[in-house]
Structures are given as C-alpha cells and as structure tokens.
Enzyme design. Structure first.
Site, mmCIF file in Angstrom:
data_model
loop_
_atom_site.group_PDB
_atom_site.id
_atom_site.type_symbol
_atom_site.label_atom_id
_atom_site.label_comp_id
_atom_site.label_asym_id
_atom_site.label_seq_id
_atom_site.Cartn_x
_atom_site.Cartn_y
_atom_site.Cartn_z
ATOM 1 N N CYS A 132 -8.158 -27.091 7.434
ATOM 2 C CA CYS A 132 -6.873 -26.498 7.826
ATOM 3 C C CYS A 132 -6.266 -27.313 8.976
ATOM 4 O O CYS A 132 -6.947 -28.118 9.612
ATOM 5 C CB CYS A 132 -7.033 -25.026 8.218
ATOM 6 S SG CYS A 132 -7.608 -24.746 9.898
ATOM 7 N N ASP B 212 -8.466 -7.177 0.518
ATOM 8 C CA ASP B 212 -7.523 -7.345 1.626
ATOM 9 C C ASP B 212 -8.203 -6.831 2.873
ATOM 10 O O ASP B 212 -9.070 -5.980 2.810
ATOM 11 C CB ASP B 212 -6.257 -6.506 1.416
ATOM 12 C CG ASP B 212 -6.497 -5.063 1.793
ATOM 13 O OD1 ASP B 212 -7.292 -4.408 1.105
ATOM 14 O OD2 ASP B 212 -5.932 -4.591 2.801
ATOM 15 N N CYS C 284 -13.887 -27.217 7.460
ATOM 16 C CA CYS C 284 -12.553 -26.689 7.153
ATOM 17 C C CYS C 284 -11.510 -27.791 7.287
ATOM 18 O O CYS C 284 -11.541 -28.576 8.241
ATOM 19 C CB CYS C 284 -12.224 -25.545 8.101
ATOM 20 S SG CYS C 284 -10.622 -24.786 7.785
ATOM 21 N N HIS D 279 -6.417 -20.710 10.962
ATOM 22 C CA HIS D 279 -7.758 -21.074 10.507
ATOM 23 C C HIS D 279 -8.418 -19.922 9.758
ATOM 24 O O HIS D 279 -8.982 -20.126 8.674
ATOM 25 C CB HIS D 279 -8.664 -21.508 11.671
ATOM 26 C CG HIS D 279 -10.091 -21.512 11.250
ATOM 27 N ND1 HIS D 279 -10.637 -22.531 10.485
ATOM 28 C CD2 HIS D 279 -11.061 -20.566 11.381
ATOM 29 C CE1 HIS D 279 -11.888 -22.211 10.198
ATOM 30 N NE2 HIS D 279 -12.177 -21.035 10.725
ATOM 31 N N CYS E 192 -8.204 -27.115 12.300
ATOM 32 C CA CYS E 192 -9.477 -27.852 12.352
ATOM 33 C C CYS E 192 -9.258 -29.367 12.255
ATOM 34 O O CYS E 192 -10.030 -30.142 12.814
ATOM 35 C CB CYS E 192 -10.403 -27.357 11.256
ATOM 36 S SG CYS E 192 -10.928 -25.656 11.543
ATOM 37 N N ASP F 221 0.862 -1.180 0.000
ATOM 38 C CA ASP F 221 0.000 0.000 0.000
ATOM 39 C C ASP F 221 0.899 1.230 0.000
ATOM 40 O O ASP F 221 2.117 1.123 0.121
ATOM 41 C CB ASP F 221 -0.959 -0.034 1.189
ATOM 42 C CG ASP F 221 -0.231 0.090 2.508
ATOM 43 O OD1 ASP F 221 0.995 0.284 2.499
ATOM 44 O OD2 ASP F 221 -0.895 0.001 3.542
#
Ligand SMILES: [Zn+2]
Length: 382
Positions: A304, A264, A302, A333, A307, A92
């Site tokens: 991930c 974002d 999920c 997560h 999880c 940015d």
C-alpha cells in the site's frame, strides 16, 4: 438485480469462491466491506478505498436518515453519486445503531422509537420506513430491520427479538420494490435452536441473501464459529451469506472456512485512527516507544502507499504530534490489509490450497502481535 455465481466450493472446508453482480458493479467473494458510516470511509477518499482493493462499502441508514436526510441524497442522484463512489453499496437497516447509539425509548411490534443522538429529536423506525430510506439512498443491497439483543441475553428476550425480527422481515419484503436486493438478518443470540428457527423462518421469505446478525458481540469464538457452521449448512448454496461485524482476521478466516461470503467491520478504520495497525505479523501499536527509530515499513509484505513510502518511525511521529495524516495513513494501510486478506482467501481457494494458506497466514499473524493499548472493540459500527 442481484446475481450470485458460486465459482468453486473448497473440498476440505466449506469455503466458497463466488462473484456477486450488483447494479453498481461486481464484487468478488469472500469480500470485506469497509464501513463508511456517514457516506465516507473515515479519512479516505473513494479513490483510496478503490485503490486498496475494496469493491463494495457499507453505509449507515440511521446516520444518513438523520443527516443529511435520505430525500436530500435521493435528490442528489442517490448515495453512490452523492459520495463519489460509483460502485456497490450495502446499507444496514439502522437497527443496530438505534439499539446501541440512540436513546431508545420504546420497541413494539410496530417499530423502534428513538431519540436522535444529534439533537434529541424523536423518530420511529418501522420496517416500511427503513426500506423507504434505503431505496431513496439507492442501495445495491438493503437490509431488513431487525432486533439485535446485546450479549449476553436471556432466552426469553432472545426469543422475542427473533419473533419480531421475523415479523419485520415479512413487512420489509412486502414493502420492498422488486428491483431492491433485500437481505434478511438471522437472530437468536447464542441459542442454537433459536438460530435455526430464525433461519428457517427467513428462508420461507425466499430472499436474495442472508445475513447472520447478533454475533461477534463478545461471545467466545468457538460459540461464534459453531453457530456460523450450523447456519451456513441450513442456508441455500446459491445465495450469498453475510456475517455482520466480524472483523478480526482470525474470525474472517474461520467464518470463510465455514461458508461465509461477506464481511464488514469498523476495526480497520477505527483502529487505524487510534494508531493500531493490522499487519502480516500481527497488530502493531504505532505509538509504542519501540517504533521511535524503526525505519522499516509498517508491514514488509504490504504494497500500500503507506508501506511503500513511510517508516514506522515517521508514522509514530505523526501520531505523537497529533497530525491528521497519521490516522489517514494507518487507515489506508488497514483497509488495504483487509482487502489483501480476502484476496488471499480467494486466490488460495482458486488454487485449491485454502487450508495451507490460512495455516501459514495465522502462524505469521500470531508471531509478533503487540498488546493493544486500548481494548479492541468488535462491533458492527457506531
Ligand atoms: Zn500497508
């Protein structure tokens, strides 16, 4: 240096499936960019971030300029090498932090004068300097310096910020190397005519991509969505569009439906650190007593690491005990959740069932949301 391929436009909506090719790699769009303010997505390793599915991250010009310094990063071989993330990075312009975080002393057409939040030292961000910093960092996408007024703001201030944003965009374009991918930032607060004017003035600069800044600052959702729809209708189809700071899943879906390609927000990381998880069934506040004996995963849908491996009861214990692993596992997560969200958008677009997919997702998402302990802040980054 930037190639944007529009692979498919949805029939019933304005959503787009695309592919963005950048110096450090390819990004499938719509994409969500985790925020790595200081050159790190807080608590995660670059390998974690990649495993979560992220293809690009956002880093912060203001912070990296102050510490460790852009020339030091340049000497280290550029930001991607310095931070061990050999993939695309968007930086940015630093403008948002100058207005929100630093002690802003003066804004003139020349630039924004501010005092560092770290040591009080005085600096001036000019359009030319923020381009120099982002080029030293070796960003795949650099952003123009803009003036982002707070919400709500009067028309006069919104108009002067817009004029300055256009002026600075012209100076950024004049200062930038031909190989740098420079995006303009549309301002104009919540005034539709000012937004249109800002977009048209930036379009005259013929930039490789366009961002919508100054939204998602607390204005009503329908105002955000209407302005986004109006702006994406004005923007060229063959350039990527980036809605800055949109982080709620419902906002990402609504904006993607209106033709936005890039997102974002600090929500997944910041809320992960404070114990709020985003799940298929809505927000979960892990410290709540109801999770104390809950041996189920955070999110049944999920896959991930968090999880697959841990129960809600254990995650709650980590937070109650103040263990560092808690924020890390929830962040992992949350970042995975947002990547799965945009992957769901992309897949449903590819299969021509985006509307059905988003209706099903939003139905489930609202089903079991817990009230947040703290207000969920929706800002670009601090
Ligand atoms: Zn998970």
């Amino acid at each position: 240096m930037l190639k944007f391929e529009l692979l498919k436009t949805d029939g019933p909506t304005s959503a787009r499936l695309g592919r963005l090719t950048l110096p450090h790699g390819t990004v499938n769009t719509p994409c969500f960019m985790p925020v790595g303010t200081q050159g790190t997505v807080k608590t995660l390793t670059p390998a974690d971030v990649a495993e979560a599915g992220a293809e690009i991250i956002v880093c912060n010009t203001y912070h990296l300029y102050l510490r460790p310094g852009h020339n030091r990063v340049k000497s280290a071989g550029g930001l991607a090498r310095f931070i061990g993330w050999n993939r695309p990075i968007l930086t940015d312009s630093g403008g948002f932090q100058v207005y929100s975080l630093a002690a802003l002393t003066r804004v003139t057409d020349e630039g924004a004068e501010f005092q560092s939040h770290i040591d009080g030292s005085r600096h001036v961000f000019t359009p030319e300097l923020v381009i120099e910093i982002q080029q030293a960092l070796g960003s795949d996408i650099a952003m123009c310096l803009d003036e982002c007024p707070p919400y709500p703001v009067g028309r006069d201030l919104a108009e002067s910020a817009l004029a300055r944003t256009t002026l600075w965009a012209g100076r950024c374009k004049a200062a930038v190397l031909p190989e740098t991918n420079l995006f303009g930032i549309i301002q104009g607060a919540t005034y539709p005519d000012l937004r249109r004017r800002s977009a048209l003035e930036l379009l005259a600069l013929d930039l490789p991509g366009y961002a919508i800044g100054g939204l998602c600052l607390g204005e009503p959702s329908d105002v955000t969505y209407d302005l986004v729809a109006e702006l994406t209708a004005l923007l060229p189809a063959n350039r990527p569009r980036y809605l800055m700071g949109a982080g709620y899943p419902e906002d990402i879906i609504a904006a993607a439906e209106r033709g936005v390609d890039m997102f974002d927000c600090v929500l997944p990381t910041r809320n992960g650190r404070t114990g709020t998880a985003f799940t298929t069934a809505g927000r979960v506040v892990i410290k709540n007593a109801k999770h104390a004996d809950d041996m189920s995963p955070l999110d049944e849908a999920c896959d991930c690491y968090t999880c697959r491996t841990f129960s809600r009861a254990y995650l709650r214990h980590l937070f109650i005990a103040g263990e560092a692993l808690g924020p890390r596992l929830l962040t992992l997560h949350n970042v995975s959740f947002f990547q799965r969200l945009v992957a769901g958008i992309r897949q449903s677009l590819a299969e021509g069932r985006f509307r059905q997919w988003s209706a099903t997702f939003l139905d489930g998402y609202g089903s079991a949301a817990e009230p947040a302990e703290n207000p969920v802040v929706n800002v670009t980054q601090t």
